[in-house]
Design a protein around this motif. Structure first.
Motif, short mmCIF file in Angstrom:
data_model
loop_
_atom_site.label_atom_id
_atom_site.label_comp_id
_atom_site.label_asym_id
_atom_site.label_seq_id
_atom_site.Cartn_x
_atom_site.Cartn_y
_atom_site.Cartn_z
N LEU A 112 0.84 -1.20 0.00
CA LEU A 112 0.00 0.00 0.00
C LEU A 112 0.87 1.25 0.00
N ASP A 113 1.93 1.18 0.79
CA ASP A 113 2.89 2.27 0.87
C ASP A 113 3.53 2.52 -0.49
N LEU A 114 3.95 1.42 -1.09
CA LEU A 114 4.68 1.46 -2.35
C LEU A 114 3.85 2.10 -3.45
N ILE A 115 2.57 1.76 -3.51
CA ILE A 115 1.72 2.28 -4.58
C ILE A 115 0.98 3.54 -4.16
N GLY A 116 1.25 4.01 -2.94
CA GLY A 116 0.67 5.27 -2.50
C GLY A 116 -0.83 5.24 -2.29
N LEU A 117 -1.33 4.13 -1.77
CA LEU A 117 -2.78 4.04 -1.57
C LEU A 117 -3.13 3.72 -0.12
N VAL A 118 -2.22 4.08 0.80
CA VAL A 118 -2.43 3.73 2.21
C VAL A 118 -3.80 4.18 2.71
N GLU A 119 -4.18 5.40 2.36
CA GLU A 119 -5.44 5.91 2.91
C GLU A 119 -6.66 5.35 2.19
N HIS A 120 -6.45 4.52 1.16
CA HIS A 120 -7.58 3.91 0.46
C HIS A 120 -7.77 2.44 0.83
N ALA A 121 -7.03 1.98 1.84
CA ALA A 121 -6.96 0.54 2.13
C ALA A 121 -8.33 -0.11 2.33
N SER A 122 -9.27 0.59 2.96
CA SER A 122 -10.54 -0.07 3.24
C SER A 122 -11.65 0.36 2.30
N LYS A 123 -11.28 0.96 1.17
CA LYS A 123 -12.29 1.29 0.17
C LYS A 123 -12.66 0.07 -0.65
N TRP A 124 -13.85 0.14 -1.26
CA TRP A 124 -14.23 -0.89 -2.22
C TRP A 124 -13.68 -0.52 -3.60
N PRO A 125 -13.43 -1.52 -4.45
CA PRO A 125 -12.88 -1.22 -5.78
C PRO A 125 -13.69 -0.19 -6.56
N ARG A 126 -15.02 -0.24 -6.42
CA ARG A 126 -15.80 0.70 -7.24
C ARG A 126 -15.64 2.15 -6.80
N GLU A 127 -14.97 2.33 -5.66
CA GLU A 127 -14.74 3.70 -5.20
C GLU A 127 -13.40 4.25 -5.68
#
Ligand SMILES: Nc1ncnc2c1ncn2[C@@H]1O[C@H](COP(=O)(O)OP(=O)(O)OP(=O)(O)O)[C@@H](O)[C@H]1O
Ligand SMILES: [Mg+2]
Lengths: 254, 274
Positions: A112-127
């Motif tokens: 998550l860190d590597l791809i810069g999506l840490v704050e999106h970890a608990s989102k659903w894909p459609r979001e």
């Protein structure tokens, strides 16, 4: 690392799609495959992935013959193919559920860190946006720690800025993790950015007609020109115009 | 991953997931029936309407109260509900199984589906005489009729869901070398769940419709019996009371089913809210 020997493929219905494809990719090397639509690029990649058996010939990874998907080989498709019922973090962990929980969590966190999506970890894909989704797909492939990653036009559905961003990202990741990459693309500039070598495929039946080496850190102009003329020669003048367009775009974005 | 969830943007998904019951969710749907009831009540008590064929809500509530006090209501509700429950269980199990098989194996679909579609085209009430001959006039024939009614929507829904599972997602499973059991539990099942829940809810609705037909076949207890009884004794309040109970039970059972499925469908349902 990856050795493709005399691979041919004909589907039950229709003529030969691949004829006698040979290609060897060294550990840590990145090879881009370009070619006209329908020349068999995806088919070749699916054979390497073990999703499709070759009609003849063999594919080996680290000396082991590929018949079914292999733990050392990861794949990233043109579409993210995230599972819509899993969150981002769960999607990333999809391929490593057999690992102990703490190890799994650590790897997902790192990815998550590597791809810069840490704050999106608990989102659903459609979001997620298209680019974010593809990042998650990249992370999902990476956490399984494969040595070889196959990418089938991974960035073609993205806008130019996101695409350039992810191309840079992927190249850096590949270098840092010493990954062996095979990238199918219809974008010659992308091939030049991501490939250490560029294999040009010719259709009917599909085969590798020419391999152009991209110089390590310097001037890609020569390789670009060589690629352009080969490509134009092999697949018709229309594509030379496409390359000219790509070149202008590249000049503008870099 | 606890530190991940700690970030505020990540929290939103968690918050969204928590069930919320607001007064508005319950009050708004009740507005129309309450208003209509009040108007009718006023019309009858004000002498604008007679209320003999269409009794005022207060009369119906009184009738329901009597039925409840004498214990009759419980007997009828229990009889009808258990028929629906058993019929629904049998019909939906068969529907899920046959739907899964025909959805997965194209060959079995080609063999089975045309026949099942032909059977589906038969008005289900037409089975009644046959079921009575085969199974007698007691519970078995009633439950068979309900099960038949439930079977078809469940079968159709599950078959469609399985046949249309995205092959591309199955390939993701293959890339990560899932075995067939994992493929079913981690990809196929979650993928077909939303459509299956819709199918089951449709089946349950039909179950409530068919139980009336089944109880018209002759029953000594049940809400359908109450309807007949009300007609024969000239008591519209009894009929309407039974209808109201049907409405409540149908709605409640559907809500129960929806609520049971909800935790598994969080990933897709939130965009319907506003
Ligand atoms: N499962 C299949 N069955 C039969 N034919 C197939 C199948 N998959 C691919 N083909 C055929 O093989 C040929 C090569 O297809 P492939 O998808 O590998 O092309 P491609 O080079 O990836 O094209 P594009 O650039 O458009 O993605 C096409 O003619 C296609 O019709
Ligand atoms: Mg392709």
């Amino acid at each position: 690392m990856l050795h493709i020997a005399h691979v041919s493929k004909a589907f039950a219905r229709g003529g030969p799609v691949l004829a006698d494809v040979d290609l060897t990719v060294e550990r840590g090397e990145s090879v881009a495959i370009v070619g006209a639509s329908g020349c068999g690029k995806s088919t070749l990649l699916r054979i390497i992935a073990g999703l499709e058996p070759p009609s003849r010939g063999t594919v080996t990874v680290a000396g082991e013959e590929i018949r079914t998907p292999h733990p050392m080989v990861g794949m990233i498709f043109q579409e993210p193919r995230l599972l819509p019922w899993l969150t981002v973090a769960e999607n990333i962990a999809f391929g490593i559920t057999s690992l102990p929980g703490s190890e799994r969590t650590a790897r997902v966190q790192e990815a998550l860190d590597l791809i810069g999506l840490v704050e999106h970890a608990s989102k659903w894909p459609r979001e997620l946006s298209g680019g974010q989704s593809q990042r998650v797909a990249i992370a999902r492939a990476l956490v399984a720690r494969p040595s070889v990653i196959l990418l089938d036009e991974p960035f073609s559905a993205l806008d130019a800025v996101t695409r350039a961003d992810l191309q840079r990202h992927m190249r850096a990741l590949g270098r840092r993790m010493h990954l062996t990459l095979v990238i199918v693309t219809h974008d010659l500039e992308e091939a030049l950015i991501l490939g250490d070598r560029v294999a040009i495929m010719q259709p009917n039946p599909g085969r590798i007609a020419k391999i152009v080496t991209v110089p390590g850190d310097g001037d890609t102009d020569l390789a670009r020109r060589e690629l352009a003329s080969s490509f134009a020669h092999l697949s018709g003048a229309r594509n030379a115009a496409v390359l000219e367009g790509a070149r202008v775009e590249y000049a503008l974005t870099s | 991953m606890s530190d991940v969830v700690g970030h505020s943007p990540a929290l939103t998904a968690v918050q969204r997931a928590a069930p919320r019951f607001s007064l508005r969710d319950i009050a708004v749907p009740l507005l129309l029936p309450l208003a209509l009831g009040l108007i009718w009540e006023g019309a009858v008590s004000g002498g604008f309407a007679e209320g003999r064929l269409m009794p005022a809500p207060s009369t119906i509530i009184a009738t329901l109260g009597e039925l409840a006090k004498s214990g009759e209501l419980e007997v009828h509700v229990l009889a009808t509900t258990s028929r629906v429950a058993v019929g629904f269980l049998l019909g939906s199990i068969a529907g899920v199984l046959v739907g899964a098989i025909t959805g997965h194996f194209a060959m079995s679909r080609r063999v089975l589906d045309p026949t099942l579609q032909a059977l589906r085209a038969i008005p289900s009430i037409a089975w009644v005489p046959l079921f009575i001959l085969w199974l007698g006039i007691f519970e078995a024939s009633k439950i068979a009729l309900i099960a038949v009614g439930v079977f078809f929507p469940v079968y159709l829904g599950v078959m469609g869901a399985i046949a249309s599972v995205d092959r591309k997602l199955v390939e993701v499973g293959r890339i990560f070398r899932l075995n067939s059991l994992q493929l079913v539990s981690r990809i196929l099942l979650p993928a077909v769940l939303p459509a299956s829940v819709v199918a089951l809810r449709g089946g349950l609705g039909l179950g409530w419709m068919f139980v009336v037909a089944a109880e018209f076949m002759g029953a000594a207890e049940g809400l359908g019996y109450l309807l007949i009884d009300g007609q024969q004794t000239g008591r519209p309040d009894l009929i309407i009371a039974a209808i109201v109970v049907f409405a409540l039970l149908g709605k409640a059972s559907d809500a129960l089913l929806a609520a049971a499925a909800k935790p598994f469908l969080r990933w897709q349902d939130s965009y319907q809210k506003n």
